[in-house]
Every structure is written in C-alpha cells, then in structure tokens.
Enzyme design. Structure first.
Site, PDB file in Angstrom:
ATOM      1  NE  ARG A   1      42.261  42.117  38.072  1.00  0.00           N
ATOM      2  CZ  ARG A   1      42.261  43.374  37.336  1.00  0.00           C
ATOM      3  NH1 ARG A   1      40.981  43.395  36.445  1.00  0.00           N
ATOM      4  NH2 ARG A   1      42.673  44.565  37.529  1.00  0.00           N
TER       5      ARG A   1
ATOM      6  CE  LYS B   1      39.150  42.546  31.522  1.00  0.00           C
ATOM      7  NZ  LYS B   1      40.002  41.323  31.455  1.00  0.00           N
TER       8      LYS B   1
HETATM    9  C1  8Y4 Z   1      36.974  48.508  31.522  1.00  0.00           C
HETATM   10  C2  8Y4 Z   1      37.384  48.218  32.775  1.00  0.00           C
HETATM   11  C3  8Y4 Z   1      37.573  47.877  30.422  1.00  0.00           C
HETATM   12  C4  8Y4 Z   1      38.454  47.254  32.771  1.00  0.00           C
HETATM   13  C5  8Y4 Z   1      38.652  47.177  30.385  1.00  0.00           C
HETATM   14  C6  8Y4 Z   1      39.059  46.874  31.671  1.00  0.00           C
HETATM   15  C7  8Y4 Z   1      42.722  40.999  34.175  1.00  0.00           C
HETATM   16  C8  8Y4 Z   1      43.800  41.181  34.800  1.00  0.00           C
HETATM   17  C9  8Y4 Z   1      43.188  43.112  33.959  1.00  0.00           C
HETATM   18  C10 8Y4 Z   1      42.104  39.709  34.003  1.00  0.00           C
HETATM   19  C11 8Y4 Z   1      43.553  38.942  35.600  1.00  0.00           C
HETATM   20  C12 8Y4 Z   1      40.964  45.610  32.778  1.00  0.00           C
HETATM   21  C13 8Y4 Z   1      45.124  43.032  35.703  1.00  0.00           C
HETATM   22  C14 8Y4 Z   1      42.182  44.904  32.241  1.00  0.00           C
HETATM   23  N1  8Y4 Z   1      42.384  42.196  33.458  1.00  0.00           N
HETATM   24  N2  8Y4 Z   1      44.190  40.312  35.581  1.00  0.00           N
HETATM   25  N3  8Y4 Z   1      44.079  42.354  35.008  1.00  0.00           N
HETATM   26  N4  8Y4 Z   1      42.557  38.746  34.697  1.00  0.00           N
HETATM   27  N5  8Y4 Z   1      44.193  37.926  36.209  1.00  0.00           N
HETATM   28  N6  8Y4 Z   1      40.316  46.172  31.719  1.00  0.00           N
HETATM   29  O1  8Y4 Z   1      41.214  39.517  33.193  1.00  0.00           O
HETATM   30  O2  8Y4 Z   1      40.273  45.492  33.939  1.00  0.00           O
HETATM   31  S1  8Y4 Z   1      43.282  44.648  33.712  1.00  0.00           S
END
Ligand code: 8Y4
Length: 267
Positions: A247, A213
């Site tokens: 996750r 992230k």
């Molecule tokens: C790079 C890769 C930059 C991924 C941003 C992202 C969470 C979640 C997501 C979390 C829970 C993401 C569905 C966002 N994040 N569910 N989901 N907790 N419970 N962004 O932190 O991965 S999606």
C-alpha cells in the site's frame, strides 16, 4: 495498492484533493479520479479509497461523513477505470454502499471488530483485509504493550481469521496485515518487518503499508515528503519476507521496486 485519500485533513495528499474555496472542505471527486487514473497508469492493481483519516492522533469520522466522502470517488473510479477498488472503513453501512458503488475489497484497520461490519462482509461476499492495531488511532502511539510483538500480532490475526471463517467468509477472500505503525514503536515495526515470514506462514496474502510512515522517518530523520527512498528499502525487504501487496502513495517508484525485487526472488 495506490492510496486515494478522500479526507480533507490528510497531510499526505488529502489537503490537495480538497478545494478550500468550496464550503465544508468538500472532496473534489475529479481530482481524486485523476489521481487514481495516474496510479493505474503507473501500474497500480488496487486503489484504496478512505474517508476516515487513521493517522496517529486522528479523530474518528462518522459513517454519514465517510459516505459523503468515499461514495462519489468510488463511483467515479468504477465508471472510468479498470482497477480493483478497496474501501478503507470499519463501518457496515460504508461497506454496504461502497460495494454497491463498485468496491471489491474491504480494508478494515479494526479487523471487523464491529459485528455489523463482519455481517456486512459475509453478506456482500467481498474480500477483506484484516489488520492488526493496538489501541485506537487517536491514542495508539502513546503506549505499547507486547509480550512479543511478532507472536502477539500473529495470534491476533489467527483469531480474526478464525472469527471470519466461522462467520462464513471463505479463506480465499481473506488477506492479513501486521499493521505497521498502528500502536507500535519503531523497534516493534522493524521486528515485524524482519520476521514477516512468520505472518506469511499463515498461507494468506499479506498486505503491508509502510509508505512514508514514522518507522521510516525515525531512522532517516526526514519529514514525510522525503521518505520515498527509505520506503523503497522497506518495501524490498517486505517483499523478500513474503508480502504480496504494498500500500503506497508513490505507485511508479514502488512498481519499479517490486519488479526488481520480484526478479531477485524469482531468480
Ligand atoms: C505518513 C503517511 C505517515 C501515512 C503515516 C501514514 C495502513 C492502512 C493506513 C496499513 C492497511 C498511514 C488505512 C496510515 N495504513 N491499511 N491504512 N495497512 N491495510 N499513515 O498499514 O498511511 S493509514
């Protein structure tokens, strides 16, 4: 918890899962299954299947489109792998059909704000992860407003837990998540990481999503595909703070980090 994106537009892995030769960017169920299988082989206990891209700036995806994306993937995983399936959705209909297809955990970034989704979780008797988010995915990174981010997240989660308990969901089916990156600046995210024991003190399992992230990118100054080492550092700190489920996109590496950090915690 390994991430299995069933979205054709996700830069992290969804774009590889969709076959551009096919019409309408269909999700390739076989590829998603193989990805899930690799994660299980690497030590994943959960796989989180999502059909709605919830990255900053992403548009909402309607229930019908989510169903077309996630149900074949959940069925394939349920029929072929021994793993707990989590479905990443806020929709009552998607919850209902995902549970029928084999999902045992609902991961709702909107913490069951939709009363129909709440009712469906009550009826389905599955586990539910309640996550904090400020704003909506499309606009959440444009403004933030907190009195104290840790206290605000904590009181939000306490309120959602109470709503669930009042609706008839037993506490042993609840998980909580501070929602790293969901309507939070890098500073907010690091305050939450540092004070994660305040969230852990709710006496519910804490799930965290840090993997690749922007809170990592903001300090290592690297693009998403070069954030694994930073993600591992944050994972170790989250575990020391009491997090129970991580996750991640990178199961093999994170399992090693969990083993080392657990040995330290249990020494
Ligand atoms: C790079 C890769 C930059 C991924 C941003 C992202 C969470 C979640 C997501 C979390 C829970 C993401 C569905 C966002 N994040 N569910 N989901 N907790 N419970 N962004 O932190 O991965 S999606």
């Amino acid at each position: 918890m390994g991430i299995v994106n069933a979205t054709p537009d996700s830069f992290s892995d969804g774009s590889e899962l969709s076959s551009r030769g096919k019409q309408r960017f269909e999700i390739d169920t076989d590829k998603a299954l193989r990805r899930a299988e690799k994660m299980v082989d690497e030590g994943a206990i959960f796989v989180d299947v999502g059909g709605e891209s919830t990255r900053p700036g992403a548009e909402a995806v309607d229930a019908e489109e989510q169903l077309a994306r996630v149900i074949p993937v959940i069925e394939a995983i349920h029929n072929n792998l021994d793993v707990c399936i989590s479905v990443d959705t806020s929709s009552a209909q998607v919850i209902k059909e995902s549970v029928a297809a084999g999902a045992e955990l609902v991961n709702d970034i909107r913490a069951l704000a939709n009363p129909d989704a709440l009712g469906q979780v009550v009826e389905s008797e599955v586990a539910i992860c309640l996550m904090h988010m400020q704003g909506q995915p499309r606009t959440m990174q444009s403004t933030f407003q907190y009195v104290n981010v840790v206290e605000d997240v904590l009181s939000f989660l306490q309120e959602r837990v109470q709503v669930c308990v009042d609706a008839g969901i037993h506490k042993d089916r609840l998980l909580v998540d501070p929602g790293f990156g969901f309507g939070k600046s890098p500073e907010h995210n690091y305050q939450l990481l540092k004070e994660l024991p305040r969230i852990t003190s709710m006496a519910l399992p804490v799930l965290v999503g840090i993997s690749r992230k922007s809170m990592i990118g903001a300090v290592v100054n690297k693009p998403v595909n070069q954030r694994l080492v930073g993600s591992i550092a944050a994972t170790a700190l989250a575990l020391v703070g009491g997090a129970r489920i991580i996750r991640t996109h990178d199961v093999a590496a994170i399992v090693d980090a969990i083993r080392v950090t657990s040995a330290y915690i249990n020494a």
